[in-house]
Design a protein around this motif. Structure first.
Motif, PDB file in Angstrom:
ATOM      1  N   LYS A 161      -4.261  -5.842 -11.969  1.00  0.00           N
ATOM      2  CA  LYS A 161      -2.675  -5.360 -11.961  1.00  0.00           C
ATOM      3  C   LYS A 161      -2.112  -3.968 -12.410  1.00  0.00           C
ATOM      4  N   SER A 162      -0.808  -3.472 -11.752  1.00  0.00           N
ATOM      5  CA  SER A 162      -1.176  -2.112 -11.324  1.00  0.00           C
ATOM      6  C   SER A 162      -0.091  -2.186 -12.644  1.00  0.00           C
ATOM      7  N   SER A 163       0.296  -0.541 -13.003  1.00  0.00           N
ATOM      8  CA  SER A 163       1.147  -0.369 -14.231  1.00  0.00           C
ATOM      9  C   SER A 163       2.112  -0.537 -12.778  1.00  0.00           C
ATOM     10  N   VAL A 164       3.512  -0.334 -14.375  1.00  0.00           N
ATOM     11  CA  VAL A 164       4.787  -0.802 -13.434  1.00  0.00           C
ATOM     12  C   VAL A 164       5.179   0.464 -12.445  1.00  0.00           C
ATOM     13  N   GLN A 165       5.696  -0.395 -11.396  1.00  0.00           N
ATOM     14  CA  GLN A 165       6.304   1.179 -10.862  1.00  0.00           C
ATOM     15  C   GLN A 165       7.967   1.036 -10.095  1.00  0.00           C
ATOM     16  N   THR A 166       8.513   2.449  -9.831  1.00  0.00           N
ATOM     17  CA  THR A 166      10.349   2.252 -10.016  1.00  0.00           C
ATOM     18  C   THR A 166      10.678   2.185  -8.607  1.00  0.00           C
ATOM     19  N   ILE A 167      10.914   1.605  -7.729  1.00  0.00           N
ATOM     20  CA  ILE A 167      11.852   1.991  -5.969  1.00  0.00           C
ATOM     21  C   ILE A 167      13.391   1.750  -6.380  1.00  0.00           C
ATOM     22  N   GLY A 168      13.737   2.198  -5.631  1.00  0.00           N
ATOM     23  CA  GLY A 168      15.564   2.392  -4.660  1.00  0.00           C
ATOM     24  C   GLY A 168      16.096   1.987  -5.362  1.00  0.00           C
ATOM     25  N   GLU A 169      16.019   3.409  -6.028  1.00  0.00           N
ATOM     26  CA  GLU A 169      17.458   3.711  -7.599  1.00  0.00           C
ATOM     27  C   GLU A 169      18.648   4.140  -6.731  1.00  0.00           C
ATOM     28  N   GLU A 170      18.560   4.175  -5.606  1.00  0.00           N
ATOM     29  CA  GLU A 170      19.839   5.078  -5.201  1.00  0.00           C
ATOM     30  C   GLU A 170      20.339   3.735  -4.070  1.00  0.00           C
ATOM     31  N   GLN A 171      19.653   2.630  -4.147  1.00  0.00           N
ATOM     32  CA  GLN A 171      20.087   0.903  -3.934  1.00  0.00           C
ATOM     33  C   GLN A 171      21.370   0.172  -4.898  1.00  0.00           C
ATOM     34  N   ILE A 172      22.539   1.139  -5.227  1.00  0.00           N
ATOM     35  CA  ILE A 172      23.190   0.329  -6.430  1.00  0.00           C
ATOM     36  C   ILE A 172      22.949  -1.266  -6.489  1.00  0.00           C
ATOM     37  N   GLN A 173      23.064  -2.242  -5.326  1.00  0.00           N
ATOM     38  CA  GLN A 173      22.758  -3.384  -5.678  1.00  0.00           C
ATOM     39  C   GLN A 173      21.790  -3.762  -5.443  1.00  0.00           C
ATOM     40  N   ASN A 174      20.779  -3.736  -5.548  1.00  0.00           N
ATOM     41  CA  ASN A 174      19.052  -3.989  -6.026  1.00  0.00           C
ATOM     42  C   ASN A 174      19.127  -3.915  -7.060  1.00  0.00           C
ATOM     43  N   PRO A 175      19.071  -5.435  -7.583  1.00  0.00           N
ATOM     44  CA  PRO A 175      17.851  -5.570  -8.695  1.00  0.00           C
ATOM     45  C   PRO A 175      17.066  -4.898  -9.096  1.00  0.00           C
ATOM     46  N   TYR A 176      15.998  -4.956  -8.046  1.00  0.00           N
ATOM     47  CA  TYR A 176      14.382  -5.384  -8.084  1.00  0.00           C
ATOM     48  C   TYR A 176      13.599  -3.808  -8.013  1.00  0.00           C
ATOM     49  N   THR A 177      14.441  -3.072  -8.638  1.00  0.00           N
ATOM     50  CA  THR A 177      13.661  -1.395  -8.753  1.00  0.00           C
ATOM     51  C   THR A 177      12.654  -1.463  -9.178  1.00  0.00           C
ATOM     52  N   GLU A 178      11.973  -2.448  -9.922  1.00  0.00           N
ATOM     53  CA  GLU A 178      10.647  -2.397 -10.678  1.00  0.00           C
ATOM     54  C   GLU A 178       9.465  -3.261  -9.757  1.00  0.00           C
ATOM     55  N   LEU A 179       8.747  -3.005  -9.948  1.00  0.00           N
ATOM     56  CA  LEU A 179       7.377  -3.951  -9.250  1.00  0.00           C
ATOM     57  C   LEU A 179       5.868  -3.704  -9.829  1.00  0.00           C
ATOM     58  N   LEU A 180       5.247  -5.242 -10.005  1.00  0.00           N
ATOM     59  CA  LEU A 180       4.041  -5.361 -10.623  1.00  0.00           C
ATOM     60  C   LEU A 180       3.088  -5.475  -8.953  1.00  0.00           C
ATOM     61  N   VAL A 181       2.089  -4.710  -9.242  1.00  0.00           N
ATOM     62  CA  VAL A 181       0.941  -4.519  -8.358  1.00  0.00           C
ATOM     63  C   VAL A 181      -0.188  -5.923  -8.658  1.00  0.00           C
ATOM     64  N   LEU A 182      -0.200  -6.799  -8.508  1.00  0.00           N
ATOM     65  CA  LEU A 182      -1.323  -8.006  -7.916  1.00  0.00           C
ATOM     66  C   LEU A 182      -1.977  -8.142  -7.648  1.00  0.00           C
ATOM     67  N   LYS A 183      -3.017  -7.853  -8.069  1.00  0.00           N
ATOM     68  CA  LYS A 183      -4.431  -7.437  -6.852  1.00  0.00           C
ATOM     69  C   LYS A 183      -5.657  -8.905  -7.357  1.00  0.00           C
ATOM     70  N   GLY A 184      -6.283  -9.129  -6.455  1.00  0.00           N
ATOM     71  CA  GLY A 184      -7.734 -10.148  -7.160  1.00  0.00           C
ATOM     72  C   GLY A 184      -7.965 -10.371  -5.219  1.00  0.00           C
ATOM     73  N   HIS A 185      -6.842 -10.613  -3.991  1.00  0.00           N
ATOM     74  CA  HIS A 185      -7.672 -11.508  -3.154  1.00  0.00           C
ATOM     75  C   HIS A 185      -8.084 -10.399  -1.965  1.00  0.00           C
ATOM     76  N   GLN A 186      -8.729 -10.863  -1.088  1.00  0.00           N
ATOM     77  CA  GLN A 186      -9.245  -9.884   0.025  1.00  0.00           C
ATOM     78  C   GLN A 186      -9.623  -9.791   1.531  1.00  0.00           C
ATOM     79  N   ASP A 187      -8.248 -10.874   1.437  1.00  0.00           N
ATOM     80  CA  ASP A 187      -7.697 -10.588   2.549  1.00  0.00           C
ATOM     81  C   ASP A 187      -6.131 -11.119   2.461  1.00  0.00           C
ATOM     82  N   ILE A 188      -5.769 -12.006   3.436  1.00  0.00           N
ATOM     83  CA  ILE A 188      -4.265 -11.416   3.624  1.00  0.00           C
ATOM     84  C   ILE A 188      -3.903 -13.048   2.949  1.00  0.00           C
ATOM     85  N   VAL A 189      -3.107 -12.839   2.167  1.00  0.00           N
ATOM     86  CA  VAL A 189      -2.224 -13.953   0.978  1.00  0.00           C
ATOM     87  C   VAL A 189      -1.149 -14.640   2.691  1.00  0.00           C
TER      88      VAL A 189
END
Length: 442
Positions: free
Chosen positions: A1-29
């Motif tokens: 699990k990586s640290s929190v990242q932020t995205i798309g702050e210029e997209q006013i109507q997009n609430p999903y401006t933080e992401l958590l990356v979950l690692k573990g898989h070794q192939d296509i999920v």
């Protein structure tokens, strides 16, 4: 699990401006399945299943038992009133096995290894307390994993998708055919079951890729060459169909495009979802909204993504989410277009080349229809950039956010940045209050 990242702050109507990356898989999920309000499972080509906490991104369990890629996954909750509700999941694999897992302990409950071919789909019929596996034949199982009955060998291609219908029936997609099966219980009260083929529907011209049920009264199928058919779920008759998603003359309210040829991938109905009024179709690179009552497409975004749209879901509000082979996840809002009193019907250049309706009667009919019916459009309100490869599917968790999985081996949790910030502040204040560093007055 990586640290929190932020995205798309210029997209006013997009609430999903933080992401958590979950690692573990070794192939296509390829698969995500919801277990309860805050847990979900991911699975894919590495044959491993991970259980995650949707709030924190914590990895709860790593389930190992398959030797080849996962081909289907389904939640299977216990319905016995005498016991505490158990959350189980079923997984099928190219190793020709199906495993039942206990989500509370992460342990393997049971394994079935008697399949002659890969199981491509799993469906749980909660009302009957049985589950179905679809491959080269259709098998019916009980909770103890006893095989209750099965069909004879269908085809080598086998069943690619299943949907539950009323009156103990299911519809199975087998190539371009749709086969209706009925499950019959024995009269003597024993656990005797039988599965009967009751009808074959051969209206599609190509392989059926997607199935969706609407309110137990209707179900809808989509094919590789862009056919969408609406069926009556009780008598399995054809109610309506749409085969011209790409044809601008059929949808005069939609801006036409010049296309010299149409490749099958551009018209393929990859995924269907619905609410009570509409069916939302991922067709090639586009998204189409088909109104069941009007029996017509009321809105579309022909090029919603740069590549094929793989998964689409309707949110409780008027929003849609779509994901694509191009690695993007997009949020759309269905809005009503403000029409002018005398909006003209498309004419001129496109009619000259056959892209619009050429005759006068058709133009008048189209104009009348435009005046009497509202016109909708899909507006892009959010673009989630985080994956580096095809996004296979996603799960919507309401206020907890969105989970996506991809060919880049990652699972990403998308969060509402403002909500997460408030929660962190609240946690900080509570810690300070506990340590006596802050006097909180209520």
């Amino acid at each position: 699990k990586s640290s929190v990242q932020t995205i798309g702050e210029e997209q006013i109507q997009n609430p999903y401006t933080e992401l958590l990356v979950l690692k573990g898989h070794q192939d296509i999920v390829r698969f995500l399945v919801q277990i309860d309000d805050c847990r979900f499972a991911s699975a894919g080509d590495d044959g491993i299943i991970f259980l995650w906490n949707a709030q924190t991104g914590e990895k709860l369990f790593e389930l190992r038992g398959h030797t080849h890629k996962i081909t289907a996954i389904a939640p299977f909750s216990s319905s016995d009133a005498s016991e505490i509700k158990k959350h189980l999941i079923l997984t099928a694999s190219a190793d020709r096995t199906v495993i039942v897992w206990d989500c509370a302990s992460g342990r393997q409950v049971q394994k079935v290894s008697c399949f002659h071919s890969t199981v491509k789909c799993l469906t749980v019929l909660q009302r009957l307390d049985v589950w179905l596996s679809g491959g080269s034949d259709l098998c019916v199982w009980n909770r103890k994993l006893d095989l209750l009955c099965k069909t004879s060998h269908l085809t080598d291609a086998g069943i690619s998708a299943l949907v539950e219908l009323p009156k103990n029936c299911v519809a199975a997609a087998v190539g371009k055919e749709l086969i209706i099966f009925r499950l019959i219980t024995s009269d003597d009260g024993s656990e005797g079951w039988n599965v009967l083929e009751v009808k074959r529907l051969v209206d599609h011209q190509d392989n059926i890729l997607s199935l969706v049920s609407v309110k137990d009264l209707t179900f809808v199928t989509g094919s590789h060459v862009g056919e969408l058919i609406v069926w009556d779920a009780l008598d399995w008759t054809k109610q309506a169909s749409e085969c011209n998603f790409w044809d601008s003359s059929v949808h005069p309210d939609v801006q036409p495009e010049i296309k010299l040829s149409q490749s099958p991938n551009e018209t393929s109905v990859q995924h269907l979802t619905s609410d009570e009024e509409c069916v939302f179709a991922a067709v090639g690179k586009g998204i189409y909204v088909y109104n069941l009552q009007m029996k017509r497409v009321i809105a579309c975004q022909r090029t919603a993504h740069e590549s094929s749209v793989l998964h689409i879901e309707k949110l409780p509000n008027r929003q849609l989410i779509s994901c694509s082979e191009d690695g993007s996840v997009r949020i759309w809002e269905l809005r009503e277009k403000q029409q002018l009193a005398a909006e003209p019907v498309p004419t001129g250049f496109f009619n000259m080349w056959g892209f619009g309706r050429a005759n006068k009667q058709a133009n008048q009919a189209a104009k009348k229809m435009q005046e009497n019916t509202p016109v909708y459009f899909l507006e892009l309100v959010g673009d989630l950039i985080g994956h580096s490869s095809a996004v296979q599917m996603f799960l919507y968790f309401g206020e907890l956010g969105l989970a996506t999985c991809s060919a880049d081996h990652l699972v990403i949790l998308w969060k509402d940045g403002e909500r997460e910030s408030r929660l962190r502040s609240l946690t900080l204040f509570q810690k300070l209050a506990q340590n006596g560093d802050l006097h909180v007055k209520f």
